[in-house]
Every structure is written in structure tokens, then in C-alpha cells.
Write an enzyme that holds these catalytic residues in place. Structure first.
Site, PDB file in Angstrom:
ATOM      1  N   ASP A  67       0.827  -1.190   0.000  1.00  0.00           N
ATOM      2  CA  ASP A  67       0.000   0.000   0.000  1.00  0.00           C
ATOM      3  C   ASP A  67       0.870   1.252   0.000  1.00  0.00           C
ATOM      4  OD1 ASP A  67      -2.649   1.024   0.169  1.00  0.00           O
ATOM      5  OD2 ASP A  67      -2.163   1.684   2.189  1.00  0.00           O
ATOM      6  N   THR A  81      -2.859   5.877  -4.333  1.00  0.00           N
ATOM      7  CA  THR A  81      -1.743   6.606  -3.723  1.00  0.00           C
ATOM      8  C   THR A  81      -0.443   6.369  -4.482  1.00  0.00           C
ATOM      9  OG1 THR A  81      -1.498   4.791  -2.147  1.00  0.00           O
ATOM     10  CG2 THR A  81      -2.711   6.697  -1.408  1.00  0.00           C
ATOM     11  N   THR A  82      -0.202   5.122  -4.887  1.00  0.00           N
ATOM     12  CA  THR A  82       1.028   4.837  -5.627  1.00  0.00           C
ATOM     13  C   THR A  82       0.989   5.561  -6.966  1.00  0.00           C
ATOM     14  OG1 THR A  82       0.847   2.655  -4.637  1.00  0.00           O
ATOM     15  CG2 THR A  82       2.563   2.960  -6.268  1.00  0.00           C
ATOM     16  N   ASP A 128      -9.306   0.409   1.133  1.00  0.00           N
ATOM     17  CA  ASP A 128      -9.335   0.806  -0.275  1.00  0.00           C
ATOM     18  C   ASP A 128     -10.675   0.441  -0.896  1.00  0.00           C
ATOM     19  OD1 ASP A 128      -6.781   1.571   0.184  1.00  0.00           O
ATOM     20  OD2 ASP A 128      -5.847   0.363  -1.381  1.00  0.00           O
TER      21      ASP A 128
HETATM   22  N1  LIG Z   1      -5.998  -6.937 -13.327  1.00  0.00           N
HETATM   23  C1  LIG Z   1      -5.389  -5.808 -13.635  1.00  0.00           C
HETATM   24  N2  LIG Z   1      -4.765  -5.683 -14.815  1.00  0.00           N
HETATM   25  C2  LIG Z   1      -4.135  -4.547 -15.123  1.00  0.00           C
HETATM   26  N3  LIG Z   1      -4.044  -3.475 -14.309  1.00  0.00           N
HETATM   27  C3  LIG Z   1      -4.641  -3.539 -13.140  1.00  0.00           C
HETATM   28  C4  LIG Z   1      -5.344  -4.708 -12.725  1.00  0.00           C
HETATM   29  N4  LIG Z   1      -5.822  -4.489 -11.489  1.00  0.00           N
HETATM   30  C5  LIG Z   1      -5.453  -3.234 -11.139  1.00  0.00           C
HETATM   31  N5  LIG Z   1      -4.756  -2.659 -12.120  1.00  0.00           N
HETATM   32  C6  LIG Z   1      -4.167  -1.322 -12.119  1.00  0.00           C
HETATM   33  O1  LIG Z   1      -3.299  -1.191 -11.024  1.00  0.00           O
HETATM   34  C7  LIG Z   1      -3.230   0.179 -10.623  1.00  0.00           C
HETATM   35  C8  LIG Z   1      -3.414   0.318  -9.137  1.00  0.00           C
HETATM   36  O2  LIG Z   1      -2.410  -0.347  -8.454  1.00  0.00           O
HETATM   37  P1  LIG Z   1      -2.207  -0.217  -6.883  1.00  0.00           P
HETATM   38  O3  LIG Z   1      -1.028  -1.064  -6.556  1.00  0.00           O
HETATM   39  O4  LIG Z   1      -3.487  -0.493  -6.204  1.00  0.00           O
HETATM   40  O5  LIG Z   1      -1.766   1.265  -6.707  1.00  0.00           O
HETATM   41  P2  LIG Z   1      -2.517   2.538  -6.126  1.00  0.00           P
HETATM   42  O6  LIG Z   1      -1.880   2.753  -4.787  1.00  0.00           O
HETATM   43  O7  LIG Z   1      -2.167   3.621  -7.077  1.00  0.00           O
HETATM   44  O8  LIG Z   1      -3.959   2.242  -6.058  1.00  0.00           O
HETATM   45  C9  LIG Z   1      -4.323   0.889 -11.371  1.00  0.00           C
HETATM   46  O9  LIG Z   1      -3.750   1.610 -12.425  1.00  0.00           O
HETATM   47  C10 LIG Z   1      -5.178  -0.247 -11.911  1.00  0.00           C
HETATM   48  O10 LIG Z   1      -5.826   0.111 -13.101  1.00  0.00           O
HETATM   49 MG   LIG Z   2      -4.992   0.651  -5.284  1.00  0.00          MG
END
Ligand SMILES: Nc1ncnc2c1ncn2[C@@H]1O[C@H](COP(=O)(O)OP(=O)(O)O)[C@@H](O)[C@H]1O
Ligand SMILES: [Mg+2]
Length: 546
Positions: free
Chosen positions: A56, A89-90, A385
Site C-alpha cells: 500500500d 496513492t502509488t 481501499d
Molecule cells: N488486473 C489488472 N490488470 C491490469 N491493471 C490492473 C489490474 N488491477 C489493477 N490494475 C491497475 O493497477 C493500478 C493500481 O495499483 P495499486 O497497486 O493499487 O496502486 P494505487 O496505490 O495507485 O492504487 C491501477 O492503475 C489499476 O488500473
Molecule cells: Mg490501489
């Protein structure tokens, strides 16, 4: 003549830019590898050897011991993103870092920081418009769609196997507290109380209608269930006040001792009488309740809990409509709230009190269970989240496609826009557009795939009008990711654009870093979120290059 004290650390012009950008980019690079479903976890170890393992973004940055002022601003992006939208956030931090990286190469080409910040501002305004246009309006109460949203937000968390279960729970909880008001639908996460209890398995995590407090009923002979409860919320101790100073009373006569105790007892009895007279049948106290008082309350058939958390008291006040009373003497009937049922129940090996069927506001509780504390903590972050994204969509009713689809679409539209602007600002807008591509690139790289080919493919798809084209990270193919249920709330993207741009601009405007007096001692702190840290004792070596 000295203006600054001799030996003051100061960095101006190019040096200041360079160091600030390097620090901010370093922060973005730290979290980059955690982005997306194939992202890795970080293990954070503190000086005591305590360990947090997480994926996270905001948790990683909050736990990191960051000292550079510009790096702190990046941490601030994650916090703002989390507070405003609860996810992304990332994404926001990577975008902020990339904007600065792009800015650095423009600075090296001799473009002034003011031009860059103006271009970035314009680009972000355009980006918000484009995001708004490409987002789809959805039915806010569509549980199936909301579950997809919740599920996408937990893709990167280590909750495989129970993701659907948690997504369903999150949707149920948010819809339970959602209210249609004059100003639109509100789904206030403050009305969802999350309790962590390790033990059992993650599948034992459950939702309860009402507020659950992690306290048992105080006294053996108090009732365990109260129907149609009149609830008193007390922020005062039902105890005899201890004196401020150490006083010694010498009692030489046993009768005097008895009188002394009798007087204490009488005072407590009077307090309980007041409580009883108000009509309260349940007393929930933030402070202590003395043994005598417990006894009198039990005798009056009143159920009581003590030392309840302040945050729980606030939730109870909202749910039952009670006002929190801080002086027993001032207590009146109007201060009481009501609940259909208050009862004690066993969760695992602990007794907890459930305040249910509340009349004033809808409130629900989620009790998170799991094998170990680490598991429960990561479940909590995942659920946070999921709850946030569901509430975002229930409130805004707008979504876009993730998996790099929206980011690539934005990049493309911004490039087209840049071409219409011309001049030096065009270069900044173009750089902003390129920064957007860092998001799909990070997703692909984290999946161990070849970024160059896939990004070319993705760009092509968007040029051909496939706005939902994203990357299937399992196959490495570019496809319609809306059809694969990878959808995100409009609010997450909007906030990521806003907070990353703000931070990048703020960092780019700094051309002078001066070690200051301790802000906490003299004068006021400088404005701006995050501000500068008190003193600059934490300046890294290389910043004192005078
Ligand atoms: N199954 C998937 N295939 C491709 N991209 C994905 C998938 N699931 C989530 N994402 C992408 O991963 C990103 C979010 O990653 P995450 O590690 O949760 O970071 P954040 O802290 O930004 O929410 C988003 O851009 C989302 O569209
Ligand atoms: Mg996320």
C-alpha cells in the site's frame, strides 16, 4: 556583512532544483515496483525490529523515515490522495515523480521553471476535462458494478482467494450507510466502524448492523441485553475525583474512617441517581466507573461499559442521536439517544457490545478476523481501499477503465492538445503527456513484460479510438479492460492528477533552500501543505554546498 548566520546551509538555483527533484524522484522510484496486480510488497522494519509488510503506497510512505523536504512533499501527495479518494496513492506519487523527471530535462534544455509550471497547470486542467469526458456514468446502487470496483482496488493486495468475499462485504457495508440527501447521495465512511481482532480466519470477517464496541458489560449482575435502550454517552468518570495535590488525612478514630467512606459512597450514589433519573438504561462511558458506581448501576438494572474509545463515542453519538455529556450534574433527558437493541456477544474469545437498530443514523461495523496480526492489518488496508472506492462511486456515479487505459488515453489527448498550443509551453504540456505514460509502463514492467512493444501496441489501440484498451498483465496483450472488469472511480484519477501536479509545481517553484530557525519555536510556520520540516537538520549531505 552577513545576512544569514555564518555556516547556514543554503542551496540556490540549479543546485536547489536538482537536489529537490532527485529526492522527490527517489521517493517515486521506491513505490514504483509495488504498482498494480503484479507489484511486489515492501517490508518495513523499524528500529525496534517491528515489521510491516505491505503493498500500500500510503502505508509505505508513512512508515518511511523521510528527511529531505522535497521528499516529504511527495509523502504528502500520498496522504492527500488517501484522504480525498482512499485509493490511487502509488499512482499519484509515480505521476508526481515522473512530472519532475520530465521537468528536469526541460530545465536542462534551458526552459525556465515558470514556463514549465504554467504548462503543467494548463495540462492538468485539460487532463481533468479529458478524464471527465472519458469517464462513464453508472448507476450508483448497481451492486454488481460496485463489486467490480472494489475488486479492482484490491487486485494488488495479497487477498487472493477472498477478494470477491471482501468486495461483496465492502459493497454491502457502503450501501447500508448510503443516504440520499438533497445534495446527492452520501456514503460517509465515518459510519462504518472497522474492528480488528486477530484469530479465526479471514472468512470469519463479517459485517454487523450497528456499532460494535470492543468492551464487555462491566458488572456481573448487569443485564446482557437491553431492548429499546435509552443510551447515555458519558465523557466523565463515575468516580471520586482524586485531588491534584497529595494530601494526607490522618484519621485517628475508626468511626471517622467510616464516615469518610460513607461520604464517598453517597456522592457516587447521587451520581448514579442522576443517571437513573434521566431514564438511561445503557451507560457508555469514555472514562472510568468506580466499583461502587458499578454496583449501584447494576442494582438499578442499568447496563454499562467503560473506557470506550473517543472515536467510538463519536460514532455512537451519530448513530443513536445522543449528545456526549461531560458533567453528570448537567445531564438531562434530551441528552439520551436510542437504540433498538444493545447486547453483549462473544467474538472469538472476547466479549463485545453490539449497539444495534439505531434510530438516528445508519451505522455498520465490520469485524476483521485473520490468522495473525499482519494478516489482519493487510486485510484492514485492503478493505479500506475497497470501502473508499465503493463510496467514491456511490457518491459520484462515475468510472473509467484502469490497467493503463485511462492513462494512455489522457497521454494521447494531451499530446494532441499540446500541438495546438505552440511555443515553449507546448513542450511542458508535451512533457506532462509523456509523464502519463509512466503509469502503464510501471504496470508492464512490474509484470516482467516488455514495455517498449506493449506501449507501442497500447498507443496504437488508443489512436484507433479504443479508449478502454488496457494491458492484460497475465497475457501481455492489449485488450478491452472494461470487459475484464478493471474499473476505477473517477475521483481517484481526478485526485491523482490534482495532487501530483500541485506537488510537482510546488517543488519546481523552489529555487532557494535555506536552513531555517526551528519553526516550532520562533515565528509561524511557512504556508503550504507539508510545509518545510522544522529546522533543516535533516538536510542530506550535498545540500550544504555553499
Ligand atoms: N488486473 C489488472 N490488470 C491490469 N491493471 C490492473 C489490474 N488491477 C489493477 N490494475 C491497475 O493497477 C493500478 C493500481 O495499483 P495499486 O497497486 O493499487 O496502486 P494505487 O496505490 O495507485 O492504487 C491501477 O492503475 C489499476 O488500473
Ligand atoms: Mg490501489
Amino acid at each position: 556583512m552577513y545576512i544569514l548566520r555564518e555556516g547556514t546551509q543554503r542551496e540556490t538555483g540549479k543546485g536547489a532544483y536538482h537536489n529537490n527533484i532527485a529526492a522527490a524522484v527517489a521517493i517515486a522510484d521506491t513505490v514504483r515496483s509495488t504498482l498494480g496486480p503484479k507489484g511486489m510488497d515492501k517490508m518495513m522494519v523499524d528500529t525496534m525490529g517491528d515489521v510491516v509488510i505491505t503493498n500500500d503506497g500510503v502505508t509505505i510512505l508513512k512508515e518511511m523515515d523521510v528527511s529531505h523536504p522535497a521528499a516529504k512533499m511527495m509523502v504528502e501527495i500520498a496522504k492527500v490522495q488517501d484522504a480525498e479518494s482512499g485509493d490511487g496513492t502509488t499512482t499519484a506519487v509515480i505521476l508526481g515523480g515522473e512530472l519532475l523527471k520530465q521537468a528536469e530535462s526541460l530545465l536542462e534544455k534551458g526552459i525556465h521553471a515558470t514556463t514549465i509550471t504554467a504548462g503543467y497547470k494548463r495540462a492538468s486542467e485539460k487532463a481533468l476535462k479529458v478524464l471527465d469526458q472519458l469517464s462513464d456514468k453508472v448507476d450508483r446502487k448497481d451492486a454488481v458494478m460496485l463489486q467490480k470496483i472494489a475488486s479492482t482496488s484490491m487486485m494488488s493486495k495479497s487477498v487472493t482467494g477472498i477478494r470477491d468475499f471482501l468486495a461483496e462485504l465492502a459493497v454491502k457495508a457502503v450501501l447500508a450507510v448510503a443516504e440520499d440527501t438533497k445534495r446527492g447521495t452520501k456514503a460517509d465512511l465515518d459510519n462504518i466502524l472497522v474492528i480488528k481482532k486477530h484469530g479465526g480466519s479471514a472468512r470469519d470477517t463479517k459485517m454487523i448492523e450497528g456499532v460494535v464496541i470492543d468492551k464487555e458489560v462491566l458488572h456481573q449482575s448487569m443485564p446482557r441485553h437491553v431492548h429499546d435502550a435509552r443510551v447515555l454517552l458519558l465523557d466523565a468518570a463515575l468516580e471520586i475525583k482524586k485531588t491534584e495535590v497529595d494530601a494526607k488525612i490522618t484519621i485517628d478514630d475508626p468511626r471517622k474512617m467510616q464516615e469518610f467512606l460513607a461520604e464517598e459512597e453517597a456522592t457516587l450514589r447521587k451520581m448514579v441517581e442522576t443517571v437513573k433519573a434521566s431514564g438511561a438504561t445503557v451507560v457508555i462511558c469514555q472514562k472510568g466507573i468506580d466499583d461502587f458506581a458499578q454496583h449501584f448501576l447494576a442494582k438499578a438494572g442499568i447496563m454499562a461499559m467503560r473506557r470506550v474509545k473517543k472515536s467510538d463515542m463519536e460514532k455512537l453519538a451519530k448513530a443513536t442521536g445522543a449528545s456526549i455529556v461531560s458533567r453528570v450534574q448537567d445531564l438531562s433527558k434530551e441528552d439520551l439517544g436510542s437504540a433498538g437493541r444493545v447486547e453483549e456477544q462473544r467474538i472469538g474469545s472476547d466479549l463485545m457490545t453490539f449497539v444495534m437498530d439505531c434510530t438516528s443514523a445508519k451505522a455498520v461495523s465490520i469485524i476483521i478476523r485473520g490468522g495473525t496480526e499482519h494478516v489482519v492489518d493487510e486485510l484492514d488496508r485492503s478493505l479500506h481501499d475497497a470501502l473508499s472506492v465503493v463510496s467514491d462511486v456511490v457518491e459520484d456515479g462515475k468510472i473509467y477503465t484502469g490497467a493503463g487505459a485511462a492513462a494512455m488515453e489522457l497521454s494521447l489527448k494531451l499530446k494532441e492538445f499540446a500541438a495546438t498550443v505552440g511555443g515553449r509551453e507546448q513542450m511542458a504540456i508535451d512533457a506532462y503527456a509523456s509523464a502519463m505514460e509512466a503509469l502503464p509502463r510501471a504496470l508492464v514492467e512490474n509484470a516482467g513484460l516488455d514495455a517498449i512493444d506493449i506501449l507501442i501496441e497500447l498507443r496504437k489501440a488508443h489512436k484507433n479510438g479504443q479508449k478502454n484498451a488496457g494491458i492484460n498483465l497475465t497475457t501481455g496483450k492489449v485488450e478491452d479492460m472494461a470487459a475484464q472488469n478493471i474499473i476505477e472511480p473517477y475521483r481517484v484519477g481526478k485526485q491523482a492528477i490534482e495532487s501530483s501536479t500541485d506537488a510537482a509545481i510546488m517543488i519546481l517553484r523552489i529555487d532557494d533552500v535555506i536552513a531555517a530557525k526551528d519553526f516550532s519555536k520562533g515565528g509561524g510556520p511557512p504556508g503550504g501543505p507539508g510545509g518545510m520540516p522544522p529546522g533543516m537538520g535533516g538536510m542530506p549531505p550535498g545540500m550544504g554546498g555553499m
